[in-house]
Design an enzyme around this catalytic site. Sequence first.
Site, PDB file in Angstrom:
ATOM      1  N   GLU A 247       7.135   6.029   5.772  1.00 23.51           N
ATOM      2  CA  GLU A 247       5.672   6.121   5.844  1.00 23.51           C
ATOM      3  C   GLU A 247       5.131   7.410   6.480  1.00 23.51           C
ATOM      4  O   GLU A 247       4.582   7.373   7.590  1.00 23.51           O
ATOM      5  CB  GLU A 247       5.114   4.877   6.567  1.00 23.51           C
ATOM      6  CG  GLU A 247       5.461   3.602   5.832  1.00 23.51           C
ATOM      7  CD  GLU A 247       4.744   2.349   6.333  1.00 23.51           C
ATOM      8  OE1 GLU A 247       3.943   2.450   7.282  1.00 23.51           O
ATOM      9  OE2 GLU A 247       4.973   1.270   5.747  1.00 23.51           O
ATOM     10  N   GLU A 351       9.834  -2.120   1.622  1.00 25.81           N
ATOM     11  CA  GLU A 351       9.422  -2.809   2.854  1.00 25.81           C
ATOM     12  C   GLU A 351       8.256  -3.745   2.593  1.00 25.81           C
ATOM     13  O   GLU A 351       7.305  -3.388   1.897  1.00 25.81           O
ATOM     14  CB  GLU A 351       9.033  -1.797   3.936  1.00 25.81           C
ATOM     15  CG  GLU A 351       8.925  -2.445   5.323  1.00 25.81           C
ATOM     16  CD  GLU A 351       8.424  -1.496   6.401  1.00 25.81           C
ATOM     17  OE1 GLU A 351       9.032  -0.421   6.555  1.00 25.81           O
ATOM     18  OE2 GLU A 351       7.433  -1.834   7.051  1.00 25.81           O
TER      19      GLU A 351
END
Length: 505
Positions: A247, A351
Amino acid sequence: MLLVSALVVLTGHSLAQECQKRDYGNDGHVCVCNSTYCDTVPPPNRVEPPSYLIYTSNKAGLRFAKSEGRFIESNEISDKTIQIHPNEKYQEIFGWGGAFTDSTGVNLNSLDEPAQDNLLRAYFSNDGIEYSLCRVPIGGTDFSERGYSYDDGDEDPKLENFQLAPEDFKLKIPFIKKAQNLTGGNLRFFASVWTAPKWMKTNREYNGMWGFLRYEMYQSWADYFVKFFDKYSEQGIQFWGLVTGNEPSLAMVPFTKINSVAWTPAMLSTWVRDNLGPTIRNSSYSKIKIMMLDDQRLFLPWYPKLVLNDETTHKYVDGIAVHWYYDFLLSPRLLTETHDSFPDKFLLATEACHGDKPFQKHVDLGSWFRGEEYAKDIIQDVQNWVTGWVDWNMALNLQGGPTYIKNFVDSPIIVNSSAGEFYKQPMFYALGHFSKFVQRGSIRLGSSTFCDNVMVVAFQRPDNATAVVILNRANKVVPVTVVDNARGSTKLNLSESSITTMLYW
Ligand SMILES: *[C@@H]1O[C@H](CO)[C@@H](O)[C@H](O)[C@H]1NC(C)=O
Ligand SMILES: *[C@@H]1O[C@H](CO)[C@@H](O)[C@H](O)[C@H]1NC(C)=O
Ligand SMILES: *[C@@H]1O[C@H](CO)[C@@H](O)[C@H](O)[C@H]1NC(C)=O
Ligand SMILES: *[C@@H]1O[C@H](CO)[C@@H](O)[C@H](O)[C@H]1NC(C)=O
Ligand SMILES: *[C@@H]1O[C@H](CO)[C@@H](O)[C@H](O)[C@H]1NC(C)=O
Ligand SMILES: *[C@@H]1O[C@H](CO)[C@@H](O)[C@H](O)[C@H]1NC(C)=O
């Protein structure tokens, strides 16, 4: 003793241990496991045409309840038909799994060894849900008990002080090895990194806004990945893939405490082209899959387009990793758009978890809704070219941690260490309806449904069986006709709020 084991061998194959239900006043329940007991789902026995097997889990309480039915020779089309198109073939499936976070290890260690083994068997063995692709963080994440990297301390561009952390030896490697063993060596791993050492970053912190990688550290950061693979290789653990970093957008979120490295698309493209790509392809890990992004759907397809615009970067990147957190706001068509822009780059969901939003309950024991949302997201992803789906923490405690920055969330398995128990949530079964029955190497087939509340996806498995997963989100029984022109048709009553996997050879 000998007689007893012989009996287990003879009968164990088909006898499932039942779920020990516990109700926490939710719309569903958990299944309770401990050191001596855990519910199982034995490998399916092959049935001959026209028979099929069916496994159902539902809000009312079924968990992988198995039955058999038969196709009849009819191509009857009713107004509620689920149609399988065996000649329409799409992407190959790479696997399903979760992440070996430090917190997963802490929670495993909070149980006695027989209970730990039951937990690992639930995920990895062939009477569990047979995970096949797992994520291993390179160093710490928000699901650790402290922030750290593998080269903390003074500036060290040659990485002379690089070393694994105590966490690797206590919380990850032993469980990774046991899991690998339970799958008979079939488990694949990909590595994902949260933060670089502070001295490599422009803001000299693990987290915080605009913490980019210092340009003069680009090569050291690529070498850091190779060092990690070397150290894990010494432990007998090999990797199938890596992602360029977890991220990158986190470093653009004000006040976030999550460790990260910020990458603009241009910076990432340069680093992969000049450092990571050549370093990896020229290392002992040259075959490793390089995935970029590891971030939300919001970045599709524009971020990959900007990164892969460079021809050399494009050559190094194998896949695009996506997270689920804002999927409820964004169309899954963005995945197909990304696939259409880069048909040679695979998409992988890397995820997911519930309970991450401040207004949500972090751990919600027994939530059927959360399981259903997993199944819905998996079907949408896979219907839009995603090749596998990897969950976040495999086990958390009752609070949804530990997490040193108090970023509590939910997990398919929640450990209650004071009772020596763990609870398998509906999310566990939802994921299992795919991971157990759709092996790596399966190919997605065409399929169609008649309404939004009944979702479907079909696969051809490596053993040539067809697996069809059907999610009924309606709060009522839905009678359907399943038609596969190669087999005939069959009527099913989908129970209210249910997930069904149908298997036929
Ligand atoms: C474990 O669970 C089983 C099944 O619910 C139960 O019979 C047994 O007493 C439990 N064992 C312990 C040590 O709590
Ligand atoms: C699993 O562990 C057992 C016992 O240590 C060993 O005999 C077996 O070879 C291992 N299997 C794999 C696939 O690593
Ligand atoms: C690989 O390493 C060799 C020897 O260090 C070097 O000569 C070569 O240029 C490298 N190749 C790439 C693609 O980086
Ligand atoms: C966890 O275990 C303790 C000790 O048995 C028990 O008092 C508590 O209610 C359990 N918590 C949950 C959520 O089941
Ligand atoms: C699956 O079907 C193909 C084509 O009919 C055949 O070549 C192959 O051997 C089959 N595989 C298995 C495992 O049965
Ligand atoms: C579905 O349910 C209806 C109403 O209970 C029943 O008449 C029918 O036989 C069921 N069909 C199947 C395939 O079980």
